[in-house]
Structure formats: structure tokens, C-alpha cells
Enzyme design. Structure first.
Site, PDB file in Angstrom:
ATOM      1  N   PHE A 186      25.342   3.934   6.377  1.00 38.45           N
ATOM      2  CA  PHE A 186      26.524   3.532   7.173  1.00 38.45           C
ATOM      3  C   PHE A 186      26.251   2.345   8.100  1.00 38.45           C
ATOM      4  O   PHE A 186      27.048   2.049   8.990  1.00 38.45           O
ATOM      5  CB  PHE A 186      27.084   4.701   8.008  1.00 38.45           C
TER       6      PHE A 186
ATOM      7  N   GLY B  76      26.146  -0.723   7.213  1.00 39.05           N
ATOM      8  CA  GLY B  76      26.851  -1.921   6.760  1.00 39.05           C
ATOM      9  C   GLY B  76      26.024  -2.765   5.805  1.00 39.05           C
ATOM     10  O   GLY B  76      26.298  -3.953   5.627  1.00 39.05           O
TER      11      GLY B  76
ATOM     12  N   GLU C 105      21.220  -0.649  -3.200  1.00 40.29           N
ATOM     13  CA  GLU C 105      20.460   0.612  -3.319  1.00 40.29           C
ATOM     14  C   GLU C 105      19.138   0.374  -4.033  1.00 40.29           C
ATOM     15  O   GLU C 105      18.748   1.142  -4.921  1.00 40.29           O
ATOM     16  CB  GLU C 105      21.298   1.670  -4.064  1.00 40.29           C
ATOM     17  N   VAL C 106      18.442  -0.670  -3.618  1.00 39.28           N
ATOM     18  CA  VAL C 106      17.219  -1.094  -4.307  1.00 39.28           C
ATOM     19  C   VAL C 106      16.126  -0.023  -4.270  1.00 39.28           C
ATOM     20  O   VAL C 106      15.256   0.024  -5.147  1.00 39.28           O
ATOM     21  CB  VAL C 106      16.732  -2.455  -3.727  1.00 39.28           C
TER      22      VAL C 106
HETATM   23  P1  ADP Z   1      25.722   1.120   4.013  1.00 33.00           P
HETATM   24  O1  ADP Z   1      25.695   0.368   2.709  1.00 33.00           O
HETATM   25  O2  ADP Z   1      24.679   0.635   5.003  1.00 33.00           O
HETATM   26  O3  ADP Z   1      25.671   2.603   3.845  1.00 33.00           O
HETATM   27  P2  ADP Z   1      28.497   0.274   4.128  1.00 33.00           P
HETATM   28  O4  ADP Z   1      28.519  -1.220   4.153  1.00 33.00           O
HETATM   29  O5  ADP Z   1      28.791   0.937   2.815  1.00 33.00           O
HETATM   30  O6  ADP Z   1      27.115   0.779   4.739  1.00 33.00           O
HETATM   31  O7  ADP Z   1      29.559   0.860   5.147  1.00 33.00           O
HETATM   32  C1  ADP Z   1      29.624   0.460   6.483  1.00 33.00           C
HETATM   33  C2  ADP Z   1      30.897   1.083   7.062  1.00 33.00           C
HETATM   34  O8  ADP Z   1      30.723   2.479   7.225  1.00 33.00           O
HETATM   35  C3  ADP Z   1      31.271   0.605   8.420  1.00 33.00           C
HETATM   36  O9  ADP Z   1      31.949  -0.628   8.354  1.00 33.00           O
HETATM   37  C4  ADP Z   1      32.185   1.725   8.912  1.00 33.00           C
HETATM   38  O10 ADP Z   1      33.517   1.499   8.494  1.00 33.00           O
HETATM   39  C5  ADP Z   1      31.691   2.945   8.162  1.00 33.00           C
HETATM   40  N1  ADP Z   1      31.037   3.995   8.972  1.00 33.00           N
HETATM   41  C6  ADP Z   1      31.173   5.320   8.771  1.00 33.00           C
HETATM   42  N2  ADP Z   1      30.407   6.028   9.620  1.00 33.00           N
HETATM   43  C7  ADP Z   1      29.755   5.128  10.392  1.00 33.00           C
HETATM   44  C8  ADP Z   1      28.777   5.232  11.468  1.00 33.00           C
HETATM   45  N3  ADP Z   1      28.337   6.420  11.903  1.00 33.00           N
HETATM   46  N4  ADP Z   1      28.317   4.089  12.008  1.00 33.00           N
HETATM   47  C9  ADP Z   1      28.761   2.886  11.588  1.00 33.00           C
HETATM   48  N5  ADP Z   1      29.670   2.727  10.583  1.00 33.00           N
HETATM   49  C10 ADP Z   1      30.159   3.822   9.983  1.00 33.00           C
HETATM   50 MG    MG Z   2      25.371   0.980   0.776  1.00 30.89          MG
END
Ligand code: ADP
Ligand code: MG
EC number: 2.7.1.21
Length: 192
Positions: free
Chosen positions: A15, A17, A91-92
Site C-alpha cells: 500500500f 504506492g 512484484e519483482v
Molecule cells: P503498492 O503497489 O505499494 O501495494 P499501490 O500503488 O497498489 O501500492 O496502492 C497505493 C494506494 O493504496 C494508495 O494510493 C491508497 O489509495 C491505497 N491505500 C490503502 N491503504 C493504504 C494505507 N494504509 N496507506 C497508504 N495508502 C493506502
Molecule cells: Mg503493488
């Protein structure tokens, strides 16, 4: 701007980003008229079979490759035969360790390689692939999420089973979204 042969690693907890940042960087290269492609492991079918999808709904078309030596070979083959100047891999951490040498080689050949993945598993132990990529990277983009308990910067991924912290002996790879993982800070990350 295309940096030339370059290995960039986007990392942090769930989460944070990472996928959003990966899509953004690849999209900017496409706007700059660079030939670019995204790859993702076949294991990650959380939201879509043929697209990289972020937790906020942002999505982009991707090559889906198996998390095997053949999958790693396919990334290299597609990149070189299609003449991609920029490649992004999401997801490397799910790929075999051989992806480190392959991505490093592609960067040596002048390709801008952007690898996005988790640095730590749910126990806060390093994922070997990400660790090996991080020490070879030309640039590191380190992102944090927001702790679901206290709102401070989250650097850990909390796995939950029926709403409770998953014990240390549960399997490392379990692909899930909001139902089984939460972003947590160091203080609120619990591994019984
Ligand atoms: P990652 O690939 O790192 O898992 P994503 O780019 O798929 O992250 O998603 C990021 C998004 O997740 C943020 O923009 C927000 O909308 C959402 N999100 C959900 N829970 C959280 C959290 N606890 N902290 C920050 N963002 C979160
Ligand atoms: Mg991701």
C-alpha cells in the site's frame, strides 16, 4: 527523460504506492515516445490477468510471465526482440534470483529497467531478489504507507488471518489485498 542504461528499484511495504509509481514512471516514458513495456508475475492475479493494477484502481496493460527461470528468460527475450527501451517489472520479489542478473544485464545494454517490489515479507525478513537488486540499483525510490493503527509512516506489511496477526510459521508467499494485509509502522507490526 530517458536516463540511458539504468536500474531503478521502487520498494517499501504494501500500500506504499509502488505499483502507482511504477505505472507513472513507465507512462511518462511512453509520453516521451520511448518504447516501453510492463511485466508482472502470473502469480499476482488479484485484480487482473493482463494488467498491472494498483490498490487505488490505476491500471496498465502488461505482459504476464510465470515466476520461473522461463519467465525470467521471457522478459529478456521480449525486451530484446521487441526493442523496448524501458521496461517495468511489478512484484519483482516473486521471481527467481536469476532475475537480478538478467535485469542488471539489460541495464548494461542501455535499457532503463524499473523494478518494483516488496523489500520485506510479512515477518519483516528481506525478500532476497529485492535485496540483491537494491544493492545494484542506480536509483532507489523508497516509499512508505500509512499505519492503519496510528497513522504514522508504515514500513511493514502486517498479515492477518481472520483479523489476527499471522504467526511466524505461516507461508511467506500468500497473495492478497486489503482482506489479509495491512500497512503498519514498526511499533504496530506484530509477528506472534
Ligand atoms: P503498492 O503497489 O505499494 O501495494 P499501490 O500503488 O497498489 O501500492 O496502492 C497505493 C494506494 O493504496 C494508495 O494510493 C491508497 O489509495 C491505497 N491505500 C490503502 N491503504 C493504504 C494505507 N494504509 N496507506 C497508504 N495508502 C493506502
Ligand atoms: Mg503493488
Amino acid at each position: 527523460m530517458h536516463p540511458g542504461g539504468f536500474l531503478e528499484v521502487i520498494t517499501g511495504p504494501m500500500f506504499a504506492g509502488k505499483t502507482t509509481e511504477l505505472i507513472k514512471r513507465v507512462e511518462r516514458q511512453i509520453f516521451a515516445k520511448r518504447k516501453a513495456a510492463l511485466f508482472k508475475p502470473a502469480i499476482d492475479n488479484r485484480y487482473s490477468e493482463k494488467e498491472v493494477v494498483a490498490h487505488n484502481g490505476l491500471r496498465y496493460e502488461a505482459f504476464v510471465v510465470p515466476t520461473t527461470e522461463e519467465g525470467v528468460e521471457r522478459i529478456k527475450e521480449v525486451t530484446l526482440t521487441e526493442g523496448y527501451e524501458v521496461i517495468g517489472i511489478d512484484e519483482v520479489q516473486f521471481f527467481p534470483l536469476s532475475i537480478v542478473k538478467t535485469l542488471n544485464e539489460l541495464a548494461d545494454r542501455g535499457i532503463y529497467v524499473i523494478a518494483s517490489g516488496l523489500n520485506l515479507d510479512f515477518k519483516a525478513d528481506p525478500f532476497p531478489v529485492t535485496k540483491e537488486l537494491l544493492v545494484r540499483a542506480d536509483n532507489i525510490v523508497y516509499l512508505t504507507a500509512v499505519c492503519t493503527v496510528c497513522g504514522k509512516p508504515a514500513t511493514r506489511s502486517q498479515r492477518l488471518i481472520d483479523g489476527k496477526p499471522a504467526p511466524r510459521d505461516s507461508p511467506v508467499i500468500h497473495v492478497g489485498g486489503r482482506e489479509s494485509y495491512e500497512a503498519r509502522c514498526r511499533e504496530h507490526h506484530i509477528v506472534p
